[in-house]
Design a protein around this motif. Structure first.
Motif, PDB file in Angstrom:
ATOM      1  N   ASN A   1       0.805  -1.229   0.000  1.00 36.15           N
ATOM      2  CA  ASN A   1       0.000   0.000   0.000  1.00 36.15           C
ATOM      3  C   ASN A   1       0.834   1.273   0.000  1.00 36.15           C
TER       4      ASN A   1
ATOM      5  N   GLU B   1      -5.139   3.827  -1.930  1.00 36.41           N
ATOM      6  CA  GLU B   1      -6.192   2.826  -2.060  1.00 36.41           C
ATOM      7  C   GLU B   1      -7.525   3.401  -2.516  1.00 36.41           C
TER       8      GLU B   1
ATOM      9  N   VAL C   1      -8.260   1.793  -5.848  1.00 39.03           N
ATOM     10  CA  VAL C   1      -8.595   0.366  -5.731  1.00 39.03           C
ATOM     11  C   VAL C   1      -8.059  -0.445  -6.917  1.00 39.03           C
TER      12      VAL C   1
ATOM     13  N   GLU D   1      -4.131  -1.205  -8.217  1.00 32.66           N
ATOM     14  CA  GLU D   1      -3.517  -2.524  -8.079  1.00 32.66           C
ATOM     15  C   GLU D   1      -3.065  -3.055  -9.427  1.00 32.66           C
TER      16      GLU D   1
ATOM     17  N   HIS E   1       1.767  -7.829   1.013  1.00 35.05           N
ATOM     18  CA  HIS E   1       0.501  -7.115   1.142  1.00 35.05           C
ATOM     19  C   HIS E   1      -0.242  -7.575   2.396  1.00 35.05           C
TER      20      HIS E   1
ATOM     21  N   ARG F   1      -6.087  -6.901   0.741  1.00 30.32           N
ATOM     22  CA  ARG F   1      -6.873  -5.694   0.997  1.00 30.32           C
ATOM     23  C   ARG F   1      -7.041  -4.913  -0.305  1.00 30.32           C
ATOM     24  N   GLY F   2      -8.269  -4.487  -0.572  1.00 30.84           N
ATOM     25  CA  GLY F   2      -8.530  -3.722  -1.790  1.00 30.84           C
ATOM     26  C   GLY F   2      -9.404  -4.495  -2.757  1.00 30.84           C
TER      27      GLY F   2
END
Length: 342
Positions: free
Chosen positions: A125, A131, A134, A138, A160, A178-179
């Motif tokens: 992150n 984030e 999103v 990524e 991560h 996460r995400g």
């Protein structure tokens, strides 16, 4: 390029350092030979160089490395300390478009020709544009990871964190990061490190053939030192379906070889045989002490001393009576009291 995902505080950073030691020294890792040993780079925006070096020193002591091994590690493990610098691989411009920064080029230029085999980028992150983007963020980060991997001829692994829902629910699959889903979808592999919990309904702690090792493993589980390393996604090859079981002991992560596992059927049978031996030994000891067990002072009533549940003790006594290992004997007439005759 791919991901290495775990909850915070699961020892993921320390484990990746331990893996690097095995790769650099060409020691078998998780039961596999190192086919391509070489230098490993850590690009860290969370732990500074001093912290990473301290952990490496602790790992070296735990593995009892020689002076020659340590000298080799000094040449084979690189650290780029970016803690507190906010250097990102992907950022957003004033129009909200995502673009790579010059960090990737700087890494490529610095390590071209070094023979790197693996880069760990930790944590994910802090290397993306934030984030709030999103899936776009990524995907862009993984694309940049693929570019670096291609230019340097090595693997790039983003370390991560899991989402809160995954951490609370014990979920194991390729989308635990996460995400969004792009982190997994645009990667070539996904590893997940899980702190094994005693109440896990899907993955059971394996029993070990050696009773002493099995006791140590169960104690480690009670202390939260048993880990599972899953491969949830793997392109271009068969994906291992079973996790790698690890037991942490200080700064050493002990791999539990599946050849040491006892199948659940064999383990249950062994437990029953051990319980039967305890019952026989107990009856013999009581008789030798002059105590006659009767229908009123039954073996089942002493189940706590036998380290058995009452129902299990009753089951064993019935089976042993049927098999002839135990038998009722009539008491002498002078010792009979009311209905107590045997």
């Amino acid at each position: 390029a791919g991901g290495f995902i775990a909850e915070g505080g699961t020892s993921k950073s320390t484990l990746t350092l331990g893996e690097a030691v095995y790769i650099a020294l060409m020691r078998p890792l998780y039961g596999h030979d190192i086919e391509r040993p070489g230098p490993v780079l850590f690009v860290s925006a969370e732990d500074d160089r001093a912290t990473i070096n301290y952990r490496l020193q602790c790992i070296a002591r735990a593995l009892h490395l020689t002076a020659a091994d340590i000298k080799l590690l000094e040449r084979m493990i690189y650290v780029e300390d970016l803690a507190g610098k906010m250097w990102r691989l992907v950022c957003s411009d004033e129009h909200g478009n995502l673009a790579r920064t010059d960090l990737g080029d700087r890494l490529i230029q610095a390590y071209k020709g070094s023979g790197l085999v693996l880069i760990n980028i930790d944590p994910t992150n802090l290397f993306g544009p934030g984030e709030r983007f999103v899936n776009d963020a990524e995907a862009a980060l993984m694309v940049e990871g693929q570019r670096i991997a291609r230019e340097l001829g090595c693997t790039v692994r983003f370390v991560h964190h899991t989402s809160k829902m995954v951490a609370r629910g014990g979920i194991v699959d390729q989308y635990v990061g996460r995400g969004g889903a792009s982190f997994a979808d645009n990667s070539r592999f996904q590893h997940q490190l899980v702190n094994h919990r005693m109440d896990d309904a899907v993955y059971r702690l394996p029993a070990l053939v050696n009773p002493a090792d099995d006791f140590e493993l169960k104690r480690a589980m009670q202390e939260g030192r048993v880990l599972r390393l899953h491969t949830n996604k793997l392109s271009w090859g068969p994906r291992p379906l079973d996790p790698v079981w690890l037991m942490r002991k200080g700064f050493e992560f002990i791999w539990i070889d599946p050849a040491q596992f006892v199948s659940s059927t064999v383990h249950a049978a062994q437990q029953t045989r051990d319980a039967q031996r305890r019952v026989i030994a107990y009856v013999r000891a009581r008789l030798a002490a002059g105590e006659k067990l009767s229908r009123k002072t039954r073996v089942e009533d002493r189940h706590d001393e036998l380290r058995l549940k009452r129902a299990k003790a009753e089951e064993i006594v019935i089976d042993m009576l049927a098999a002839g290992y135990l038998k009722w004997v009539d008491l002498p007439k002078e010792e009979r009291r009311g209905s107590l005759k045997a």
